[in-house]
Design a protein around this motif. Structure first.
Motif, PDB file in Angstrom:
ATOM      1  N   GLY A   1      33.934 -68.211   4.541  1.00 38.65           N
ATOM      2  CA  GLY A   1      34.555 -67.222   3.667  1.00 38.65           C
ATOM      3  C   GLY A   1      35.470 -66.257   4.405  1.00 38.65           C
ATOM      4  O   GLY A   1      35.427 -66.117   5.623  1.00 38.65           O
TER       5      GLY A   1
ATOM      6  N   ASP B   1      35.673 -62.960   3.570  1.00 41.36           N
ATOM      7  CA  ASP B   1      35.204 -61.578   3.443  1.00 41.36           C
ATOM      8  C   ASP B   1      34.337 -61.161   4.618  1.00 41.36           C
ATOM      9  O   ASP B   1      33.612 -61.966   5.187  1.00 41.36           O
ATOM     10  CB  ASP B   1      34.379 -61.415   2.168  1.00 41.36           C
ATOM     11  CG  ASP B   1      35.279 -61.173   0.976  1.00 41.36           C
ATOM     12  OD1 ASP B   1      34.761 -60.940  -0.106  1.00 41.36           O
ATOM     13  OD2 ASP B   1      36.500 -61.223   1.157  1.00 41.36           O
TER      14      ASP B   1
ATOM     15  N   HIS C   1      40.275 -69.180   3.486  1.00 43.56           N
ATOM     16  CA  HIS C   1      38.833 -69.356   3.671  1.00 43.56           C
ATOM     17  C   HIS C   1      38.574 -70.526   4.583  1.00 43.56           C
ATOM     18  O   HIS C   1      37.604 -71.237   4.445  1.00 43.56           O
ATOM     19  CB  HIS C   1      38.135 -69.626   2.337  1.00 43.56           C
ATOM     20  CG  HIS C   1      38.426 -68.602   1.305  1.00 43.56           C
ATOM     21  ND1 HIS C   1      39.353 -68.791   0.329  1.00 43.56           N
ATOM     22  CD2 HIS C   1      37.926 -67.362   1.129  1.00 43.56           C
ATOM     23  CE1 HIS C   1      39.409 -67.699  -0.427  1.00 43.56           C
ATOM     24  NE2 HIS C   1      38.566 -66.828   0.034  1.00 43.56           N
TER      25      HIS C   1
ATOM     26  N   SER D   1      29.110 -64.955  -0.750  1.00 45.48           N
ATOM     27  CA  SER D   1      30.115 -65.830  -0.158  1.00 45.48           C
ATOM     28  C   SER D   1      30.138 -67.153  -0.887  1.00 45.48           C
ATOM     29  O   SER D   1      29.178 -67.909  -0.855  1.00 45.48           O
ATOM     30  CB  SER D   1      29.791 -66.057   1.317  1.00 45.48           C
ATOM     31  OG  SER D   1      30.724 -66.946   1.858  1.00 45.48           O
TER      32      SER D   1
ATOM     33  N   LYS E   1      28.802 -70.819   8.316  1.00 43.10           N
ATOM     34  CA  LYS E   1      28.337 -69.876   7.297  1.00 43.10           C
ATOM     35  C   LYS E   1      27.133 -69.109   7.824  1.00 43.10           C
ATOM     36  O   LYS E   1      27.018 -67.903   7.650  1.00 43.10           O
ATOM     37  CB  LYS E   1      27.958 -70.623   6.016  1.00 43.10           C
ATOM     38  CG  LYS E   1      27.691 -69.675   4.860  1.00 43.10           C
ATOM     39  CD  LYS E   1      27.536 -70.437   3.566  1.00 43.10           C
ATOM     40  CE  LYS E   1      27.389 -69.478   2.397  1.00 43.10           C
ATOM     41  NZ  LYS E   1      27.403 -70.188   1.122  1.00 43.10           N
TER      42      LYS E   1
ATOM     43  N   ASP F   1      35.171 -64.832  -2.765  1.00 45.75           N
ATOM     44  CA  ASP F   1      34.021 -64.153  -2.175  1.00 45.75           C
ATOM     45  C   ASP F   1      34.035 -62.692  -2.642  1.00 45.75           C
ATOM     46  O   ASP F   1      35.095 -62.142  -2.889  1.00 45.75           O
ATOM     47  CB  ASP F   1      34.112 -64.153  -0.656  1.00 45.75           C
ATOM     48  CG  ASP F   1      34.248 -65.555  -0.097  1.00 45.75           C
ATOM     49  OD1 ASP F   1      34.636 -65.695   1.049  1.00 45.75           O
ATOM     50  OD2 ASP F   1      33.966 -66.508  -0.849  1.00 45.75           O
TER      51      ASP F   1
END
Lengths: 371, 106
Positions: free
Chosen positions: A174, A176, A198, A169, A145, A363
């Motif tokens: 995530g 995105d 994800h 997120s 992350k 997200d």
């Protein structure tokens, strides 16, 4: 637990002699031992001291061991602590009952101190191994992350691109992704993409996407050509069943021309300063699936202060009502916040949508760009 | 058997074992008082509880003669056999006194 700290064992038994024996044996091996002479006392001690393991006598006056075990397993503060119960040889049923209530093992009475020690050791090892596995995995996800967030460019680091972004997120890894590119001094590229899934592989793919944009979105190529090249590479590298939708906008601030390329992404919102905001429906094939993909493309002539909003489908997907809600409200909200600085507008829009359309389960990225 | 041997059997230090034995004697005497009054009042439930308590501690310390007597005493409670209970009470008392001697001398 720090390595220097010793393991904490809680012993719950009404017999002071048994408590004494177990305490002596475990203490001399370096464990710190707490004792309790009744069920209620034991439960409190478990909650307060958070032992690494509990030895629990079944036959106790008042609250017996089964009741204690059952309460420990119902309490979120103590549910994860392994419990070994102590039971007499004649109490056959108690073994089954103890296991069904969540104990990890039992020791028959009369017990030999060495057996107690051996079982305590085994279960501590198991518990440590399990916990370290969980911690290691969680740590790995946190790092991903962090790495993903570091990939994302901040409006403050790229002021000449005049954009703002709200990135939320919900997942450790995530799906995105957004990026802003400098193509030349007055030309910038903006991309919002949404990978299916994800999981961990998604986060490596977002890193690949960033590299592909940088390599292919150059002054040499028209936006449509850039996306086509990116698509052809993604078809080769994406694992089976992985794909992404994306919207790519190239804005030339010298001639104020904006080109939008959509690859199966939800419509962008074009909010001209002196006109009602409109949805730019472009459809187009999804990225990374077919070699001969065709993308939606449109070019607009804009004026100063006109804005474009790109977003991920987390904003409008999941259930029909949110989809409709989000899509209906979005142009209005983009207009409503037109006097907010572009850096702040996406966050304002997001929080307003959250208020009216409920919580999003995916997200969410909203990016605003001003000419 | 000497206390040292009991201690070695359990993998405990002799002094630690002596300490535990003193604790055992103390709690067993209190259990024996309960057992005696339970026999007198024919409260066989209480007699069983006291016997069970003695049995557990004796077994874990390796005092198998006391453990056996207490096990029999538990059964006699189930059978509501007052005379047998008296017998086992004496046996346990006697053997506990003997232990007391061991801790004093040792």
């Amino acid at each position: 637990m720090a390595e220097t700290e010793s393991f904490k064992i809680l012993v719950i038994d009404d017999s002071p002699v048994n408590l004494g024996i177990i305490k002596k044996v475990l203490s001399q091996e370096g464990y710190s031992v707490f004792t309790a002479q009744s069920g209620p006392e034991g439960r409190l001690a478990a909650e307060k001291n958070q032992p690494d393991l509990i030895l629990l006598d079944i036959m106790m006056p008042g609250e017996d061991g089964f009741e204690v075990l059952s309460s420990l397993k119902k309490n979120s503060a103590t549910v994860g602590i392994p419990v070994i119960f102590l039971t007499g040889v004649s109490e056959i049923d108690s073994k089954v009952k103890g296991f069904s209530l969540g104990a990890v093992d039992y020791i028959l009475k009369p017990f030999h101190p060495k057996e107690v020690l051996a079982r305590v050791r085994i279960h501590l090892k198991l518990s440590v191994a399990t916990n370290s596995l969980i911690t290691a995995q969680a740590e790995k996800l946190k790092q991903i992350k962090k790495a993903q967030t570091e990939l994302l460019i901040s409006p403050d680091d790229f002021k000449e691109a005049k954009f703002g972004v709200s990135f939320n997120s919900l997942h450790e890894a995530g799906g995105d992704f957004y990026d802003v590119l400098s193509i030349s001094e007055h030309i910038h590229g903006y991309c919002v993409a949404d990978f299916s899934g994800h999981d961990i592989s998604t986060s490596y793919l977002t890193a690949s996407m960033k590299a592909l944009l940088k390599q292919n979105c150059t002054p040499l190529y028209q936006p449509g050509e850039s996306m086509k090249m990116i698509n052809d590479i993604l078809v080769e590298i994406l694992p089976e069943g992985k794909y992404l939708t994306s919207v790519y906008a190239r804005l030339n601030r010298t001639n104020k021309k904006l080109t939008i390329i959509s690859s199966g992404h939800p419509p962008a919102v074009l909010a001209r300063h002196d006109k009602p905001a409109e949805l730019v429906n472009l459809n187009g094939d999804i990225l990374g699936m077919f070699k001969d993909a065709i993308f939606g493309e449109r070019t607009f002539s804009l004026n100063k202060k006109d804005r474009l909003f790109l977003y991920s489908d987390g904003l409008i997907e999941k259930n029909k009502s949110v989809w409709t809600n989000g899509l209906e409200q979005l142009p209005g909200l983009c207009e409503e916040f037109k006097d907010f600085p572009i850096k702040e507008a996406p966050e304002q829009i997001r929080s307003r949508l959250f208020e009216t359309a409920g919580n999003f389960e995916d997200d969410v990225v909203i990016m605003g760009i001003e000419v | 058997m000497e206390l040292k041997e009991y201690a070695e059997n359990l993998g405990l230090d002799e002094n630690d074992f002596k300490e535990l034995t003193s604790l055992f004697i103390e709690t067993t005497k209190s259990d024996l008082e309960k057992l005696k009054s339970a026999i007198e009042t024919k409260d066989f439930t209480k007699a069983k509880e006291a016997s069970h308590s003695i049995k557990g501690a004796a077994g874990n310390l390796g005092f198998m003669d006391i453990w056996e007597a207490a096990s029999e005493s538990e059964k006699a409670s189930d059978n509501q056999d007052k005379n047998a209970l008296k017998q086992y009470y004496y046996t346990i008392l006697e053997k506990t006194e003997k232990l007391h001697g061991l801790t004093d001398n040792g």
